[in-house]
Write an enzyme that holds these catalytic residues in place. Sequence first.
Site, PDB file in Angstrom:
ATOM      1  CE  LYS A  52      -3.648  -2.391   2.563  1.00  7.16           C
ATOM      2  NZ  LYS A  52      -4.243  -2.630   3.893  1.00  7.16           N
ATOM      3  CD  GLN A  96      -2.921  -4.002   7.079  1.00  9.16           C
ATOM      4  OE1 GLN A  96      -2.913  -3.012   6.356  1.00  9.16           O
ATOM      5  NE2 GLN A  96      -3.505  -5.132   6.732  1.00  9.16           N
ATOM      6  CG  ASP A 119      -8.972   0.196   5.781  1.00  7.18           C
ATOM      7  OD1 ASP A 119      -8.901   0.081   4.535  1.00  7.18           O
ATOM      8  OD2 ASP A 119      -8.221  -0.410   6.571  1.00  7.18           O
TER       9      ASP A 119
END
Length: 287
Positions: A52, A96, A119
Amino acid sequence: MRPSISALILNGKQLAADVLKTIPSQVQGQKLFLAVVLVGNNPSSLIYVSNKMKTANRLGIETMLFHFEEDASLEDLLSEIETLNADPAVTGILVQLPLPQSINPRELLDMVDPLKDVDGLHPFNMGMLYEGDENSALIPCTPQGCIHLIESSGVSIEGKKALVMGRSLIVGKPLSLMLSSRGATVTLAHSKTRDLQKEIESAQILISAIGNPGLIKGDWIQEGAVVIDVGISKLDSGQLKGDVEFETAKERAFAITPVPGGVGPMTVAYLMKNILKANKLQQMSER
Ligand code: NAD
């Protein structure tokens, strides 16, 4: 949908590259910054985070990794998120997952500024999606990638029977809402679903986000279905495998994603789009 001899393979790598191509011109002249919070050293997470960040950097988006030890305290993590929330230079914050067992992910995810929540896991953004307002919300990346893949097959979602397998907050639940908003009749299956085979046999659009390699047999797939395989499992041999038996499924499906090279690259591409969107939403909220 036509019955096919061998399915159209939905090339997520190529589609993601096409999405990413459009990003640098939108970044130009703006300082975008992605903060990644990683706790512990889960090997898959380390790879995902590195992918990413590398992709973001390539597109002119700055990144920084806030890497905590496995036994980091909740207080320290919350304090970092507060600092990132308050820093006007930070466009997006990504926590994460998975987090170590000792930390309840909600404690962190609920603290992220909804306008920086790239996210799409903050309750505000989930609520907007629930209301059907996708434009004003940051939406999880993988479901956006799945919708793009389905649409790229040329098959219309409206009016179709769609089956989503897996009810996680990051894939299954948001995807079921997005398919429903687009006019599909959606079934959301999960570990307690009784006759999975029967559900699969009647699905015209099938998305699997379970994480059980080869669980879905190719001959369960309805002829002409669109099959999106989100699952990624690493076999002992090191090979990556999806939930669907690809070789047999592709003889029945109209279109199917490979693993790897299907949904994975699309997730990263939509993260980049979410960073741009977060920036736009922040600018609008300042007006
Ligand atoms: P998860 O791992 O949190 O949960 C798995 C889900 O599968 C649960 O909702 C459970 O109810 C369901 N399930 C388990 N057994 C089942 C069965 N027999 N029948 C039907 N449903 C069953 O879910 P997740 O985080 O969405 O991850 C699922 C898979 O997708 C994993 O392999 C993960 O690595 C992969 N994933 C891939 C990407 C990508 O970008 N390609 C992104 C996210 C997740």
